[in-house]
Design a protein around this motif. Structure first.
Motif, PDB file in Angstrom:
ATOM      1  N   MET A   1       0.832  -1.206   0.000  1.00 25.37           N
ATOM      2  CA  MET A   1       0.000   0.000   0.000  1.00 25.37           C
ATOM      3  C   MET A   1       0.867   1.257   0.000  1.00 25.37           C
ATOM      4  O   MET A   1       0.609   2.212  -0.752  1.00 25.37           O
ATOM      5  N   ILE A   2       1.905   1.258   0.821  1.00 22.55           N
ATOM      6  CA  ILE A   2       2.780   2.429   0.910  1.00 22.55           C
ATOM      7  C   ILE A   2       3.543   2.637  -0.391  1.00 22.55           C
ATOM      8  O   ILE A   2       3.617   3.754  -0.915  1.00 22.55           O
ATOM      9  N   LYS A   3       4.108   1.579  -0.934  1.00 22.24           N
ATOM     10  CA  LYS A   3       4.897   1.695  -2.159  1.00 22.24           C
ATOM     11  C   LYS A   3       4.061   2.138  -3.354  1.00 22.24           C
ATOM     12  O   LYS A   3       4.555   2.813  -4.259  1.00 22.24           O
ATOM     13  N   ASN A   4       2.772   1.765  -3.362  1.00 24.13           N
ATOM     14  CA  ASN A   4       1.892   2.131  -4.463  1.00 24.13           C
ATOM     15  C   ASN A   4       1.060   3.376  -4.160  1.00 24.13           C
ATOM     16  O   ASN A   4       0.163   3.727  -4.922  1.00 24.13           O
ATOM     17  N   ASN A   5       1.397   4.032  -3.038  1.00 25.31           N
ATOM     18  CA  ASN A   5       0.706   5.265  -2.641  1.00 25.31           C
ATOM     19  C   ASN A   5      -0.804   5.053  -2.550  1.00 25.31           C
ATOM     20  O   ASN A   5      -1.596   5.872  -3.022  1.00 25.31           O
ATOM     21  N   LEU A   6      -1.194   3.940  -1.949  1.00 27.23           N
ATOM     22  CA  LEU A   6      -2.601   3.602  -1.800  1.00 27.23           C
ATOM     23  C   LEU A   6      -3.035   3.776  -0.348  1.00 27.23           C
ATOM     24  O   LEU A   6      -2.225   3.680   0.579  1.00 27.23           O
ATOM     25  N   LYS A   7      -4.304   4.033  -0.180  1.00 27.40           N
ATOM     26  CA  LYS A   7      -4.886   4.161   1.152  1.00 27.40           C
ATOM     27  C   LYS A   7      -5.985   3.115   1.328  1.00 27.40           C
ATOM     28  O   LYS A   7      -6.680   2.776   0.371  1.00 27.40           O
ATOM     29  N   PRO A   8      -6.154   2.590   2.540  1.00 32.03           N
ATOM     30  CA  PRO A   8      -7.262   1.658   2.776  1.00 32.03           C
ATOM     31  C   PRO A   8      -8.594   2.305   2.412  1.00 32.03           C
ATOM     32  O   PRO A   8      -8.781   3.511   2.598  1.00 32.03           O
ATOM     33  N   VAL A   9      -9.513   1.504   1.900  1.00 29.82           N
ATOM     34  CA  VAL A   9     -10.826   2.016   1.511  1.00 29.82           C
ATOM     35  C   VAL A   9     -11.587   2.467   2.753  1.00 29.82           C
ATOM     36  O   VAL A   9     -11.793   1.669   3.678  1.00 29.82           O
ATOM     37  N   PRO A  10     -11.989   3.750   2.823  1.00 32.20           N
ATOM     38  CA  PRO A  10     -12.736   4.200   4.007  1.00 32.20           C
ATOM     39  C   PRO A  10     -14.150   3.639   4.020  1.00 32.20           C
ATOM     40  O   PRO A  10     -14.817   3.569   2.986  1.00 32.20           O
ATOM     41  N   VAL A  11     -14.601   3.220   5.188  1.00 33.85           N
ATOM     42  CA  VAL A  11     -15.961   2.712   5.346  1.00 33.85           C
ATOM     43  C   VAL A  11     -16.641   3.530   6.437  1.00 33.85           C
ATOM     44  O   VAL A  11     -16.282   3.438   7.613  1.00 33.85           O
ATOM     45  N   ASP A  12     -17.598   4.349   6.029  1.00 26.33           N
ATOM     46  CA  ASP A  12     -18.300   5.188   6.999  1.00 26.33           C
ATOM     47  C   ASP A  12     -19.416   4.424   7.693  1.00 26.33           C
ATOM     48  O   ASP A  12     -19.571   4.470   8.907  1.00 26.33           O
ATOM     49  N   LYS A  13     -20.204   3.709   6.900  1.00 26.42           N
ATOM     50  CA  LYS A  13     -21.308   2.949   7.476  1.00 26.42           C
ATOM     51  C   LYS A  13     -21.757   1.877   6.490  1.00 26.42           C
ATOM     52  O   LYS A  13     -21.427   1.923   5.299  1.00 26.42           O
ATOM     53  N   ILE A  14     -22.497   0.915   6.998  1.00 30.52           N
ATOM     54  CA  ILE A  14     -23.082  -0.128   6.169  1.00 30.52           C
ATOM     55  C   ILE A  14     -24.597  -0.026   6.304  1.00 30.52           C
ATOM     56  O   ILE A  14     -25.126   0.049   7.417  1.00 30.52           O
ATOM     57  N   GLU A  15     -25.278  -0.019   5.180  1.00 31.04           N
ATOM     58  CA  GLU A  15     -26.734  -0.049   5.236  1.00 31.04           C
ATOM     59  C   GLU A  15     -27.172  -1.383   5.822  1.00 31.04           C
ATOM     60  O   GLU A  15     -26.482  -2.398   5.709  1.00 31.04           O
ATOM     61  N   ASP A  16     -28.332  -1.387   6.442  1.00 25.32           N
ATOM     62  CA  ASP A  16     -28.763  -2.549   7.210  1.00 25.32           C
ATOM     63  C   ASP A  16     -29.357  -3.645   6.325  1.00 25.32           C
ATOM     64  O   ASP A  16     -30.533  -4.013   6.456  1.00 25.32           O
ATOM     65  N   HIS A  17     -28.551  -4.154   5.399  1.00 23.82           N
ATOM     66  CA  HIS A  17     -28.951  -5.335   4.643  1.00 23.82           C
ATOM     67  C   HIS A  17     -27.705  -6.032   4.113  1.00 23.82           C
ATOM     68  O   HIS A  17     -26.623  -5.427   4.004  1.00 23.82           O
ATOM     69  N   ASP A  18     -27.851  -7.300   3.791  1.00 24.27           N
ATOM     70  CA  ASP A  18     -26.710  -8.130   3.416  1.00 24.27           C
ATOM     71  C   ASP A  18     -26.024  -7.654   2.140  1.00 24.27           C
ATOM     72  O   ASP A  18     -24.812  -7.792   2.005  1.00 24.27           O
ATOM     73  N   PHE A  19     -26.793  -7.118   1.206  1.00 23.50           N
ATOM     74  CA  PHE A  19     -26.203  -6.693  -0.063  1.00 23.50           C
ATOM     75  C   PHE A  19     -25.172  -5.590   0.160  1.00 23.50           C
ATOM     76  O   PHE A  19     -24.135  -5.553  -0.484  1.00 23.50           O
TER      77      PHE A  19
END
Length: 212
Positions: free
Chosen positions: A87-105
């Motif tokens: 991630m560091i070498k490719n200048n990438l950041k973890p995908v931010p996750v703010d919230k999950i809607e209340d269903h499996d999909f």
């Protein structure tokens, strides 16, 4: 399938074919057109057949906050170090996750999205074109023939035909390897990867029946 839906799929597919390599802006639109309620329900039901998948949909674990620099201090053979180093070498950041809607999909999409880079590492798939094809084939095998990943495979095969036929052999080798690996490996969906940062990568692969 209605004509309007077919046209939306064709338009979305054409957009990602025309896009330069590395441009992922059109994938969301294509995914929305392809993965209707019945398709997603089939994938969820398939993943729920495994106790790990069933537990994941009930508990909905996420990676949480990831400190790449802290992970980079782990021993160099661990998943955490190898993940953070890439991630560091490719200048990438973890995908931010703010919230999950209340269903499996919603959880299905979020979990696949935030663990994508980990799956790259676990499967030994590079981020070049053959590496992406290998991971896409792996995902098709593991996610009950997911329409989106199958369309991404189709896109890469078409672009190879049109633009880079010299990559044909490496692309086809990668496709075959990813598909076979995905069929043989234990399920990756639902693994709590943040509990495995300190484990050696090779031990994790061994436990998942993944041979690179």
């Amino acid at each position: 399938m209605t004509q309007d839906k077919q046209e939306a799929i064709f338009d979305g597919f054409l957009a990602i074919v025309k896009a330069p390599y590395g441009d992922f802006s059109g994938i969301g639109k294509l995914s929305k057109a392809l993965n209707d309620h019945s398709t997603l329900e089939e994938i969820v039901n398939f993943l729920r057949q495994n106790p790990q998948g069933e537990r994941a949909f009930k508990e909905r674990p996420l990676l949480g906050n990831i400190d790449l620099q802290q992970l980079h201090e782990l021993p160099k053979n661990t998943l955490g170090y190898i993940y953070s180093d890439r991630m560091i070498k490719n200048n990438l950041k973890p995908v931010p996750v703010d919230k999950i809607e209340d269903h499996d999909f919603s959880y299905l999409g979020v979990h696949i999205g935030e663990t994508h880079d980990i799956w790259h590492i676990i499967t030994g798939s590079d981020t070049d074109k053959p590496g992406e094809v290998q991971l896409q084939a792996f995902c098709v095998a593991q996610l009950h023939h997911d329409r989106l990943f199958l369309s991404l495979l189709s896109k890469n095969l078409l672009k190879t035909t049109i633009e880079e036929i010299e990559l044909c052999e490496s692309i086809m080798d990668a496709l075959a390897k990813g598909w076979t690996m995905g069929k043989r490996a234990k399920p990756l969906f639902g693994i709590q990867w943040n509990s495995l940062w300190e484990k050696p990568l090779e031990d994790i692969r061994l436990s998942l029946d993944i041979v690179i």
